[in-house]
Design a protein around this motif. Structure first.
Motif, PDB file in Angstrom:
ATOM      1  N   THR A   1       0.834  -1.205   0.000  1.00 33.90           N
ATOM      2  CA  THR A   1       0.000   0.000   0.000  1.00 33.90           C
ATOM      3  C   THR A   1       0.869   1.255   0.000  1.00 33.90           C
ATOM      4  OG1 THR A   1      -0.137  -0.037   2.416  1.00 33.90           O
ATOM      5  CG2 THR A   1      -1.877  -1.162   1.207  1.00 33.90           C
ATOM      6  N   SER A   2       0.363   2.314  -0.620  1.00 30.44           N
ATOM      7  CA  SER A   2       1.058   3.611  -0.686  1.00 30.44           C
ATOM      8  C   SER A   2       2.489   3.445  -1.168  1.00 30.44           C
ATOM      9  CB  SER A   2       1.037   4.300   0.684  1.00 30.44           C
ATOM     10  OG  SER A   2      -0.278   4.509   1.132  1.00 30.44           O
ATOM     11  N   ALA A   3       2.683   2.604  -2.190  1.00 33.51           N
ATOM     12  CA  ALA A   3       4.036   2.355  -2.680  1.00 33.51           C
ATOM     13  C   ALA A   3       4.653   3.606  -3.303  1.00 33.51           C
ATOM     14  CB  ALA A   3       4.017   1.228  -3.712  1.00 33.51           C
ATOM     15  N   ASP A   4       3.817   4.562  -3.714  1.00 33.96           N
ATOM     16  CA  ASP A   4       4.352   5.780  -4.324  1.00 33.96           C
ATOM     17  C   ASP A   4       5.056   6.672  -3.307  1.00 33.96           C
ATOM     18  OD1 ASP A   4       1.741   8.048  -3.856  1.00 33.96           O
ATOM     19  OD2 ASP A   4       1.501   5.919  -3.462  1.00 33.96           O
ATOM     20  N   THR A   5       4.722   6.560  -2.015  1.00 30.73           N
ATOM     21  CA  THR A   5       5.332   7.428  -0.993  1.00 30.73           C
ATOM     22  C   THR A   5       6.287   6.680  -0.070  1.00 30.73           C
ATOM     23  OG1 THR A   5       3.423   7.080   0.471  1.00 30.73           O
ATOM     24  CG2 THR A   5       3.361   8.988  -0.999  1.00 30.73           C
ATOM     25  N   LYS A   6       6.310   5.356  -0.111  1.00 30.13           N
ATOM     26  CA  LYS A   6       7.203   4.591   0.754  1.00 30.13           C
ATOM     27  C   LYS A   6       8.616   4.586   0.192  1.00 30.13           C
ATOM     28  CE  LYS A   6       3.931   1.451   2.962  1.00 30.13           C
ATOM     29  NZ  LYS A   6       3.352   0.104   3.000  1.00 30.13           N
ATOM     30  N   GLY A   7       9.599   4.544   1.116  1.00 29.90           N
ATOM     31  CA  GLY A   7      10.985   4.440   0.696  1.00 29.90           C
ATOM     32  C   GLY A   7      11.309   3.053   0.173  1.00 29.90           C
ATOM     33  N   LEU A   8      12.394   2.945  -0.584  1.00 34.08           N
ATOM     34  CA  LEU A   8      12.769   1.661  -1.175  1.00 34.08           C
ATOM     35  C   LEU A   8      13.084   0.616  -0.113  1.00 34.08           C
ATOM     36  CD1 LEU A   8      14.980   3.002  -4.108  1.00 34.08           C
ATOM     37  CD2 LEU A   8      12.804   1.775  -4.340  1.00 34.08           C
ATOM     38  N   ALA A   9      13.727   1.018   0.974  1.00 35.47           N
ATOM     39  CA  ALA A   9      14.041   0.059   2.035  1.00 35.47           C
ATOM     40  C   ALA A   9      12.767  -0.475   2.675  1.00 35.47           C
ATOM     41  CB  ALA A   9      14.927   0.715   3.099  1.00 35.47           C
ATOM     42  N   ALA A  10      11.775   0.397   2.884  1.00 33.26           N
ATOM     43  CA  ALA A  10      10.504  -0.040   3.467  1.00 33.26           C
ATOM     44  C   ALA A  10       9.781  -0.984   2.528  1.00 33.26           C
ATOM     45  CB  ALA A  10       9.635   1.169   3.782  1.00 33.26           C
ATOM     46  N   ILE A  11       9.784  -0.679   1.228  1.00 35.62           N
ATOM     47  CA  ILE A  11       9.144  -1.565   0.245  1.00 35.62           C
ATOM     48  C   ILE A  11       9.820  -2.929   0.240  1.00 35.62           C
ATOM     49  CG2 ILE A  11       8.834  -1.956  -2.242  1.00 35.62           C
ATOM     50  CD1 ILE A  11       8.338   1.048  -2.543  1.00 35.62           C
ATOM     51  N   SER A  12      11.148  -2.948   0.261  1.00 36.27           N
ATOM     52  CA  SER A  12      11.893  -4.204   0.229  1.00 36.27           C
ATOM     53  C   SER A  12      11.587  -5.069   1.450  1.00 36.27           C
ATOM     54  CB  SER A  12      13.390  -3.919   0.154  1.00 36.27           C
ATOM     55  OG  SER A  12      14.137  -5.118   0.157  1.00 36.27           O
ATOM     56  N   THR A  13      11.606  -4.449   2.636  1.00 38.07           N
ATOM     57  CA  THR A  13      11.351  -5.201   3.869  1.00 38.07           C
ATOM     58  C   THR A  13       9.928  -5.743   3.894  1.00 38.07           C
ATOM     59  OG1 THR A  13      12.950  -3.828   5.075  1.00 38.07           O
ATOM     60  CG2 THR A  13      11.337  -5.049   6.383  1.00 38.07           C
ATOM     61  N   GLU A  14       8.972  -4.894   3.516  1.00 37.48           N
ATOM     62  CA  GLU A  14       7.574  -5.319   3.524  1.00 37.48           C
ATOM     63  C   GLU A  14       7.321  -6.415   2.504  1.00 37.48           C
ATOM     64  OE1 GLU A  14       3.124  -3.291   2.967  1.00 37.48           O
ATOM     65  OE2 GLU A  14       4.880  -2.020   3.331  1.00 37.48           O
TER      66      GLU A  14
END
Length: 472
Positions: free
Chosen positions: A354-367
């Protein structure tokens, strides 16, 4: 009093499910929050918790039963107010006064078993229970009545109904011991011609259950009674004449949903496809630099993580494509939630960032790593796989160069990416060797026009070839 335990709706779209496994047995005491069963929904296998405190009085739906409708009663719970271990008053003798109630320390039995025994004039003291700790169950009473249950009885006084054919006696081992088996197991054994004396039971007290009969293979030393020879198959039967050997298996709930939804998608959604080549070298260089700086934090970005971010940012830049079709209405989204295809043992599932447009790359990777692990283990919660404004499917790790994906309705598009491969590519007017990735977008033409889809693909290309836009 007794409460009905009903098949829960574990997701908004769930209409039926498979009762995969019971984690409690008749006679077990449960408290609120205890895990009672595992239920296979249309997306995952989920745990079902107890809401009330009490004793499991009866299990109505066996483990492994498919297509159980939401709201169907699957078990009954005895809660405070019903004496679970008290004995009922025996059936009255033809005498002026009723028989006295037995002592409070009478045999342990489920409420259903007691009611059935009372109605049929059966003395519980003469019943051998097969439930946990010797508790008498409904099946034990039915066995005493000749109905195919699992108990032994001596001296019980049945009621005097109209004469009826003598019941088939319960199966007995050569040693003379009664074979303990559930009614369903006995029916399956009879249909398949299986001698229950050869089957080893895995239920309580060695009781034979459905799974034991279905998984039984007769040994050479003690073969099962031969079944009648089947009628010869017609010559046109491909399994007989020139057909390859095969084994059939039932579709899981997840596979059924995949088959139904993707068939509906291809039949009802007018797909059109746009493919573009992306020079991946700048993105690979940025990934290497970011991974070096993130190494102390234990984060390692994948190319897929950056592509999730690129698709999300492109959807915000081209909002005409961040839409979904709903009959007479079109929904336009203000954020980008990306569904990412994950191959799980049960089938394809799409957890959502969710909200991948505003999340940082590290947060996307971990999630993404967390969600992918839960998807493969069948432990995703409904809110983790429902929704999504667009999808991403990546088969590059398998060496696939290019493919077209099927849209996941009601979403308006899905991006399919293959493997980056070395190829000639024009860079600044010169032909050079570059890492080229083929990306293909599938679009719902009811919601997205061709020109808008082309703008989205161009935005993705620009973000991948100038990837600093993914980190600012």
């Amino acid at each position: 009093m007794a409460l009905d335990i009903k098949m829960p709706a574990l997701s908004p779209t769930m209409e039926e499910g498979t009762l995969a496994k019971w984690l409690v047995s008749v006679g077990d005491t449960v408290q609120s929050g205890d895990i009672m069963a595992e239920i296979e929904t249309d997306k995952a296998t989920m745990e079902f918790e107890a809401v009330d405190e009490g004793v499991i009085a009866e299990i109505l739906i066996e483990a492994g039963t498919e297509n159980v409708k939401v709201g169907a009663v699957i078990a009954r719970l005895t809660v405070e107010g019903e004496e679970e271990t008290s004995s009922p008053t025996p059936a009255p003798e033809p005498a002026p006064a009723p028989a006295p109630a037995p002592a409070a320390d009478g045999p342990a039995a489920t409420p259903t078993a007691r009611k059935l025994a009372e109605a049929n004039g059966i003395d519980l003291a003469q019943i051998e229970g097969t439930g946990p700790k010797g508790k008498i169950t409904k099946d034990d009473i039915e066995a005493a009545m000749g109905g195919g249950g699992a108990a032994s009885v001596t001296g019980a006084r049945p009621p005097q109904p109209a004469p009826s054919p003598a019941p088939t006696p319960a199966p007995v081992e050569p040693s003379g011991e009664r074979i303990i088996a559930s009614p369903l197991a006995k029916r399956i054994a009879a249909d398949k011609g299986i001698d229950l004396a050869q089957v080893k039971g895995s239920g309580p007290n060695g009781r034979i259950v459905k799974e034991d009969v279905e998984g039984f293979t007769p040994s050479a030393a003690a073969p099962a009674p031969p079944a009648a020879a089947p009628a010869p198959a017609p010559a046109s039967d491909p399994a007989v004449e020139g057909g390859a050997p095969f084994a059939e298996e039932k579709l899981s709930g997840v596979r059924k949903v995949i088959a139904r939804r993707l068939t509906e998608s291809k039949q009802t959604v007018p797909h059109f496809y746009l493919t573009i080549d992306i020079r991946l070298d700048p993105l690979l260089k940025l990934r290497a630099e970011l991974n070096k700086s993130l190494e102390p934090d234990g984060v390692k970005l994948s190319v897929n993580d950056l592509l999730i971010k690129a698709l999300a940012r492109a959807l915000i830049r081209v909002p005409q494509c961040n839409v979904s079709y709903h009959g007479d209405t079109l929904r336009r989204y203000s954020r980008a939630d990306i569904s990412v295809a994950v191959a799980a043992p049960s089938g394809l599932i799409t957890p959502v960032i969710t909200s991948a447009d505003t999340k940082g790359l590290a947060a996307i990777s971990t999630e993404m790593k967390t969600l992918a692990g839960k998807a493969r283990d069948g432990k995703l919660m409904p809110h983790e796989y429902q929704g999504g404004t667009a999808s991403l499917s990546n088969l590059g790790m398998f060496g696939i160069k290019q493919f077209d994906a099927v849209i996941n309705p009601p979403q308006g598009m899905i991006l399919a990416v293959g493997a980056g491969q070395q190829a000639p590519y024009v860079v600044d007017g010169e032909v050079k060797v570059a890492t080229v990735l083929h990306a293909s977008g599938s679009f719902d033409h009811r919601a997205i026009d061709g020109a808008d889809g082309a703008q989205l693909m161009e935005a993705i290309k620009q973000l991948c070839e100038n990837p600093m836009g993914l980190v600012v």
